[in-house]
Design a protein around this motif. Structure first.
Motif, PDB file in Angstrom:
ATOM      1  N   VAL A   1      -6.698  -0.358 -20.095  1.00 15.21           N
ATOM      2  CA  VAL A   1      -6.268   0.439 -18.941  1.00 15.21           C
ATOM      3  C   VAL A   1      -5.982   1.895 -19.296  1.00 15.21           C
ATOM      4  O   VAL A   1      -5.518   2.646 -18.440  1.00 15.21           O
ATOM      5  N   LEU A   2      -6.261   2.306 -20.523  1.00 12.49           N
ATOM      6  CA  LEU A   2      -6.005   3.693 -20.915  1.00 12.49           C
ATOM      7  C   LEU A   2      -6.828   4.650 -20.054  1.00 12.49           C
ATOM      8  O   LEU A   2      -7.999   4.412 -19.773  1.00 12.49           O
ATOM      9  N   GLY A   3      -6.197   5.743 -19.644  1.00 13.42           N
ATOM     10  CA  GLY A   3      -6.871   6.729 -18.823  1.00 13.42           C
ATOM     11  C   GLY A   3      -6.841   6.421 -17.342  1.00 13.42           C
ATOM     12  O   GLY A   3      -7.195   7.266 -16.515  1.00 13.42           O
ATOM     13  N   GLN A   4      -6.413   5.212 -16.983  1.00 17.60           N
ATOM     14  CA  GLN A   4      -6.305   4.833 -15.584  1.00 17.60           C
ATOM     15  C   GLN A   4      -4.870   5.014 -15.103  1.00 17.60           C
ATOM     16  O   GLN A   4      -3.922   4.982 -15.889  1.00 17.60           O
TER      17      GLN A   4
ATOM     18  N   GLU B   1       0.808  -1.222   0.000  1.00 13.52           N
ATOM     19  CA  GLU B   1       0.000   0.000   0.000  1.00 13.52           C
ATOM     20  C   GLU B   1       0.837   1.266   0.000  1.00 13.52           C
ATOM     21  O   GLU B   1       0.345   2.336   0.315  1.00 13.52           O
ATOM     22  N   LEU B   2       2.116   1.175  -0.336  1.00 17.54           N
ATOM     23  CA  LEU B   2       2.960   2.361  -0.367  1.00 17.54           C
ATOM     24  C   LEU B   2       2.506   3.300  -1.483  1.00 17.54           C
ATOM     25  O   LEU B   2       2.183   2.856  -2.591  1.00 17.54           O
ATOM     26  N   GLU B   3       2.495   4.587  -1.216  1.00  8.90           N
ATOM     27  CA  GLU B   3       1.956   5.550  -2.173  1.00  8.90           C
ATOM     28  C   GLU B   3       2.891   5.798  -3.355  1.00  8.90           C
ATOM     29  O   GLU B   3       2.451   5.992  -4.471  1.00  8.90           O
TER      30      GLU B   3
ATOM     31  N   ARG C   1      -1.718   2.274 -10.637  1.00  8.16           N
ATOM     32  CA  ARG C   1      -2.212   1.654  -9.407  1.00  8.16           C
ATOM     33  C   ARG C   1      -3.670   1.220  -9.560  1.00  8.16           C
ATOM     34  O   ARG C   1      -4.048   0.108  -9.206  1.00  8.16           O
ATOM     35  N   ASP C   2      -4.500   2.118 -10.108  1.00  6.95           N
ATOM     36  CA  ASP C   2      -5.923   1.786 -10.264  1.00  6.95           C
ATOM     37  C   ASP C   2      -6.139   0.658 -11.258  1.00  6.95           C
ATOM     38  O   ASP C   2      -7.101  -0.106 -11.158  1.00  6.95           O
TER      39      ASP C   2
ATOM     40  N   LEU D   1       5.172   6.822  -9.742  1.00  9.00           N
ATOM     41  CA  LEU D   1       4.842   5.823 -10.764  1.00  9.00           C
ATOM     42  C   LEU D   1       3.383   5.399 -10.692  1.00  9.00           C
ATOM     43  O   LEU D   1       2.713   5.255 -11.711  1.00  9.00           O
ATOM     44  N   GLY D   2       2.875   5.221  -9.481  1.00 10.41           N
ATOM     45  CA  GLY D   2       1.504   4.744  -9.334  1.00 10.41           C
ATOM     46  C   GLY D   2       0.464   5.716  -9.824  1.00 10.41           C
ATOM     47  O   GLY D   2      -0.662   5.326 -10.149  1.00 10.41           O
TER      48      GLY D   2
END
Length: 588
Positions: A320-323, A240-242, A326-327, A352-353
């Motif tokens: 996954v485009l636009g996401q 869960e690291l940001e 991480r999401d 990066l996330g």
């Protein structure tokens, strides 16, 4: 024109708007249009689904398999091995690529051709000291020119020919019918490309867009007798690291890749994280995490059988485009971990996330060895380049070429129709072992097939309801009855549509209008249909206009403006040449 015609025009406009917005995949838009046309009774269900049985479409599917056979047998690699050589100038290097790719793309779908050539050209560019940015756009443009050489050179030609046969009841065009126009256009276009592109293409010398792994990874260790020993990755709070992602665990001389949350930590584990390297202080605050004692040699710089470093280019159809990364839960979805993202030839800095993924982004991934073979033909990726292994050479390369030549010969001599020749070629590729059944299935571009088949429904509705005639009257009025001016208008309209929606959809929508126009003007249909084919293929101005442009966008390190700078003049120049050649050949 009654309500059915106006509703068909509305659907055409809405479909164009949705495809231009880029928020919805073209095949989904056209399938929705098909459903509406059938549900409202404008078309019967037989008429709505007629595109799925069109000979042109079936020929396209068969040729996907033929191209797969040449690709998987190492046929294109054979070409690369003997032709590239060691040129002394940028122009000579571009010529070594352009000439064979143009000829090859005249008989094979250009997507696998370009997909095979990109890693080969990228490695070759390092050997000869030429920046990839000087070579990738010429590679794509050469493939585009090659598609105009024959009727089987691109799916657009086959689809337009199939629709032309369906709407007119004629036998359509022979395999080399377009060659009398396509050949001079290709010769002049490639010559102009070799004369002017070396000067105007960017010269990006940095071939390592991701730089050193030290720039985007950091390493720590689990304290031998610390409180984290025995805990899972999730329980330790490492998932869960940001600002950081856990990439792998090095343990007792082996590595654990794409680390699951349930993996138990052991004392002395070496943990490799990707992301914002400035966040190492956040890691060291965790009780039980200590600095790594092996930081002199990054773990990712070592060769390991358990992992591969892979470059993958995101396609416009990627889910996954636009996401954010991480999401998108990239690791869970694809079994690979994103180490870095490059855009416009440079690594995207920061967290990066939180990076939102875009079409053409180049991802540096760490994955298990099976990832490349499993994902190479996933439509989420336009290119997957394994950085640690070379594509194997197969012993059926010459056989695949022989099958291709037989296919072309049967169609050219009139022994078989293009459809039957393509089906025979596809069968022989599989039967001879040039490609497996699984490879053949993966080679069929399902979104393209669905887009083409669904587009026939809208094209048929425009023709049947009189909407095509209404649009044709508008074009007739603008052209003031001049066939030459009408030809120019048709070319310009198709060319513009091709840059903003798929080339196949643009062509299929315009064909009924063109047939109504030629009937109203009392002129021959063939030159106008040829103009539609040429305009739909000659897409140079944007990376979105043609799939091969998007494929080279990331590996070449280009920005959008790089395509505009060289592509807009090329669009105009090739358009002028194509219209002139058509007008001269058909006496317009």
């Amino acid at each position: 024109m009654d309500w059915e015609g106006w509703f068909s025009l509305f659907l055409a406009g809405a479909a164009l708007a949705l495809m231009v917005s880029g928020r919805f995949a073209p095949h989904l838009v056209m399938l929705a249009v098909l459903v509406l046309l059938s549900a409202t009774g404008i078309l019967s269900h037989e008429q709505a689904l007629i595109g799925f049985s069109n000979p042109g479409l079936i020929t396209v599917v068969a040729l996907f398999v033929v191209a797969s056979g040449v690709h998987h047998s190492g046929g294109v690699d054979l070409l690369v091995r003997y032709i590239l050589g060691k040129p002394k100038t940028v122009r000579a290097a571009q010529a070594r690529i352009a000439l064979p790719v143009t000829l090859l793309s005249g008989f094979l779908n250009n997507t696998p051709v370009v997909a095979t050539m990109i890693p080969a050209v990228h490695g070759w560019s390092r050997k000869i000291g030429v920046a990839p940015s000087k070579l990738m756009i010429p590679l794509s443009y050469a493939a585009i020119f090659g598609g105009t050489l024959t009727m089987i050179g691109t799916s657009t030609n086959l689809v337009v020919n199939g629709q032309y046969q369906q709407l007119t009841g004629s036998d359509g065009f022979s395999i080399f019918a377009i060659t009398q126009v396509g050949l001079p256009v290709a010769v002049i276009g490639v010559t102009a490309m070799l004369l002017f592109l070396p000067r105007f293409l960017p010269d990006k010398k940095d071939l390592q867009k991701f730089g050193s792994v030290k720039e985007f990874t950091l390493e720590v260790a689990v304290a031998v007798n610390g409180p984290l020993v025995g805990k899972s990755v999730g329980e330790a709070g490492l998932r869960e690291l940001e600002r950081l992602y856990l990439v792998e665990i090095e343990r007792d001389g082996s590595v654990v890749t794409a680390v699951p949350s349930e993996e138990r930590l052991r004392g002395g584990d070496r943990l490799v994280f990707a992301g914002d390297t400035q966040a190492i202080s956040d890691l060291l605050r965790i009780n039980g995490i200590v600095p790594s004692v092996h930081d002199d040699e990054p773990a990712l710089s070592k060769d390991r059988a358990e992992r591969r470093l892979v470059e993958a280019v995101l396609s416009p159809q990627c889910d996954v485009l636009g996401q954010t990364i991480r999401d998108a839960r990239f690791r869970d979805r694809y079994g690979a971990v994103v180490l870095a993202v490059a855009r416009g030839g440079e690594r995207v800095p920061g967290n990066l996330g939180n990076i939102r993924l875009r079409p053409g982004d180049v991802l540096l991934l760490e994955a298990r060895p099976a990832f490349v073979s499993r994902q190479r033909y996933n439509k989420d990726f336009l290119l997957i380049n394994d950085l640690e292994t070379e594509a194997p050479r197969h012993d059926r390369a010459w056989l695949s070429w022989a099958i291709l030549l037989v296919l072309v010969g049967l169609a050219a001599c009139g022994v078989m129709t293009m459809l039957n020749a393509a089906l025979v070629g596809a069968f022989l590729m599989i039967a001879a072992g040039c490609c497996s059944v699984g490879q053949a299935q993966k080679a069929v571009d399902v979104p393209v097939v669905l887009t083409i088949a669904s587009s026939f429904a809208l094209g048929g509705a425009l023709e049947q309801t009189g909407a095509a005639g209404y649009l044709a009257d508008a074009v007739f009025g603008l052209s003031q009855g001049s066939p030459l001016l009408a030809l120019i208008l048709v070319y310009v309209v198709v060319s513009v549509l091709t840059e903003v929606i798929t080339n196949n959809a643009a062509a299929v929508l315009i064909v009924p209008v063109v047939l109504s126009l030629t009937q109203a003007m009392g002129v021959a249909e063939e030159p106008f249909i040829i103009a539609v084919m040429m305009a739909a293929s000659a897409s140079f101005a944007t990376p979105l206009g043609y799939q091969t442009n998007m494929m080279v966008f990331g590996p070449g390190g280009y920005r959008f403006v790089d395509f505009l700078r060289v592509g807009l003049p090329m669009n105009v120049f090739v358009g002028m040449v194509a219209v002139t050649v058509i007008a001269l050949i058909y006496n317009i």
